[in-house]
Design a protein around this motif. Sequence first.
Motif, PDB file in Angstrom:
ATOM      1  N   ILE A 179      40.381  35.760  32.434  1.00  0.00           N
ATOM      2  CA  ILE A 179      40.070  36.325  33.752  1.00  0.00           C
ATOM      3  C   ILE A 179      41.038  35.788  34.800  1.00  0.00           C
ATOM      4  O   ILE A 179      41.630  36.554  35.569  1.00  0.00           O
ATOM      5  CB  ILE A 179      38.617  35.991  34.164  1.00  0.00           C
ATOM      6  CG1 ILE A 179      37.619  36.750  33.285  1.00  0.00           C
ATOM      7  CG2 ILE A 179      38.381  36.297  35.639  1.00  0.00           C
ATOM      8  CD1 ILE A 179      36.202  36.203  33.376  1.00  0.00           C
ATOM      9  N   LEU A 180      41.187  34.483  34.848  1.00  0.00           N
ATOM     10  CA  LEU A 180      42.043  33.877  35.868  1.00  0.00           C
ATOM     11  C   LEU A 180      43.508  34.268  35.689  1.00  0.00           C
ATOM     12  O   LEU A 180      44.217  34.504  36.676  1.00  0.00           O
ATOM     13  CB  LEU A 180      41.868  32.365  35.865  1.00  0.00           C
ATOM     14  CG  LEU A 180      40.477  31.892  36.311  1.00  0.00           C
ATOM     15  CD1 LEU A 180      40.296  30.413  36.026  1.00  0.00           C
ATOM     16  CD2 LEU A 180      40.238  32.199  37.769  1.00  0.00           C
ATOM     17  N   THR A 181      43.952  34.354  34.464  1.00  0.00           N
ATOM     18  CA  THR A 181      45.332  34.783  34.215  1.00  0.00           C
ATOM     19  C   THR A 181      45.535  36.230  34.672  1.00  0.00           C
ATOM     20  O   THR A 181      46.540  36.560  35.314  1.00  0.00           O
ATOM     21  CB  THR A 181      45.700  34.626  32.728  1.00  0.00           C
ATOM     22  OG1 THR A 181      45.489  33.268  32.329  1.00  0.00           O
ATOM     23  CG2 THR A 181      47.165  34.985  32.474  1.00  0.00           C
ATOM     24  N   TYR A 182      44.567  37.082  34.366  1.00  0.00           N
ATOM     25  CA  TYR A 182      44.639  38.478  34.825  1.00  0.00           C
ATOM     26  C   TYR A 182      44.704  38.541  36.350  1.00  0.00           C
ATOM     27  O   TYR A 182      45.534  39.263  36.915  1.00  0.00           O
ATOM     28  CB  TYR A 182      43.444  39.274  34.305  1.00  0.00           C
ATOM     29  CG  TYR A 182      43.477  40.721  34.723  1.00  0.00           C
ATOM     30  CD1 TYR A 182      44.172  41.663  33.963  1.00  0.00           C
ATOM     31  CD2 TYR A 182      42.847  41.153  35.895  1.00  0.00           C
ATOM     32  CE1 TYR A 182      44.230  42.993  34.358  1.00  0.00           C
ATOM     33  CE2 TYR A 182      42.903  42.475  36.287  1.00  0.00           C
ATOM     34  CZ  TYR A 182      43.592  43.393  35.518  1.00  0.00           C
ATOM     35  OH  TYR A 182      43.658  44.704  35.912  1.00  0.00           O
ATOM     36  N   LEU A 183      43.827  37.782  37.009  1.00  0.00           N
ATOM     37  CA  LEU A 183      43.813  37.790  38.476  1.00  0.00           C
ATOM     38  C   LEU A 183      45.139  37.325  39.056  1.00  0.00           C
ATOM     39  O   LEU A 183      45.601  37.849  40.072  1.00  0.00           O
ATOM     40  CB  LEU A 183      42.659  36.932  39.005  1.00  0.00           C
ATOM     41  CG  LEU A 183      41.252  37.456  38.751  1.00  0.00           C
ATOM     42  CD1 LEU A 183      40.219  36.449  39.241  1.00  0.00           C
ATOM     43  CD2 LEU A 183      41.038  38.827  39.382  1.00  0.00           C
ATOM     44  N   ASP A 184      45.770  36.355  38.410  1.00  0.00           N
ATOM     45  CA  ASP A 184      47.061  35.891  38.909  1.00  0.00           C
ATOM     46  C   ASP A 184      48.158  36.918  38.646  1.00  0.00           C
ATOM     47  O   ASP A 184      48.987  37.181  39.513  1.00  0.00           O
ATOM     48  CB  ASP A 184      47.440  34.545  38.282  1.00  0.00           C
ATOM     49  CG  ASP A 184      48.702  33.984  38.911  1.00  0.00           C
ATOM     50  OD1 ASP A 184      48.842  34.061  40.152  1.00  0.00           O
ATOM     51  OD2 ASP A 184      49.564  33.484  38.167  1.00  0.00           O
ATOM     52  N   ARG A 185      48.163  37.500  37.470  1.00  0.00           N
ATOM     53  CA  ARG A 185      49.185  38.504  37.158  1.00  0.00           C
ATOM     54  C   ARG A 185      49.076  39.728  38.068  1.00  0.00           C
ATOM     55  O   ARG A 185      50.062  40.413  38.295  1.00  0.00           O
ATOM     56  CB  ARG A 185      49.071  38.946  35.701  1.00  0.00           C
ATOM     57  CG  ARG A 185      49.613  37.933  34.726  1.00  0.00           C
ATOM     58  CD  ARG A 185      49.566  38.467  33.323  1.00  0.00           C
ATOM     59  NE  ARG A 185      50.127  37.516  32.386  1.00  0.00           N
ATOM     60  CZ  ARG A 185      50.101  37.684  31.074  1.00  0.00           C
ATOM     61  NH1 ARG A 185      49.546  38.766  30.552  1.00  0.00           N
ATOM     62  NH2 ARG A 185      50.623  36.774  30.283  1.00  0.00           N
ATOM     63  N   HIS A 186      47.888  39.977  38.576  1.00  0.00           N
ATOM     64  CA  HIS A 186      47.647  41.146  39.434  1.00  0.00           C
ATOM     65  C   HIS A 186      47.094  40.684  40.785  1.00  0.00           C
ATOM     66  O   HIS A 186      46.115  41.216  41.285  1.00  0.00           O
ATOM     67  CB  HIS A 186      46.676  42.109  38.741  1.00  0.00           C
ATOM     68  CG  HIS A 186      47.130  42.520  37.372  1.00  0.00           C
ATOM     69  ND1 HIS A 186      48.068  43.501  37.171  1.00  0.00           N
ATOM     70  CD2 HIS A 186      46.806  42.048  36.148  1.00  0.00           C
ATOM     71  CE1 HIS A 186      48.295  43.624  35.873  1.00  0.00           C
ATOM     72  NE2 HIS A 186      47.545  42.757  35.229  1.00  0.00           N
TER      73      HIS A 186
END
Length: 137
Positions: A13-20
């Motif tokens: 989740i956190l990686t997705y939020l950072d990538r986007h």
Amino acid sequence: MHFSKTSEYAIRILTYLDRHHETSHSVNELHQRLGLPYKYLTGLVTRLVKEGLIHASRGREGGIRLAKSAEEIHLSDILNAVGEPLESDRCILGFASCDASNPCVLHAQWAGPKKEIDTMLRTTTLAILSAQPDTKL
């Protein structure tokens, strides 16, 4: 070494939020994009908000986004937020008490790798994870 499902999901989740990071995201979007169980996801998002890793707001312009910069969030922060103990807190054989004064049979052999894993968890930031192109979430 294995992470719990909760830890795996939190990292994703956190990686997705950072990538986007350019926009906020809904729980429904995260559910669809990451394929995580919706009900589990809502509880985990609530937990990550309480731990200060993400910010959630309601309304038309609302959504979920990181509460800190990705450079400030370490893997150890994520694991602590979801209640996953670091490797340095665990006995490789599962004993509740395992230290130099009361070691398990693998204690001495596990000390070096355990220290390396602990260092990796404390030094790897979300920014490092997000910067890896073409990796699965």
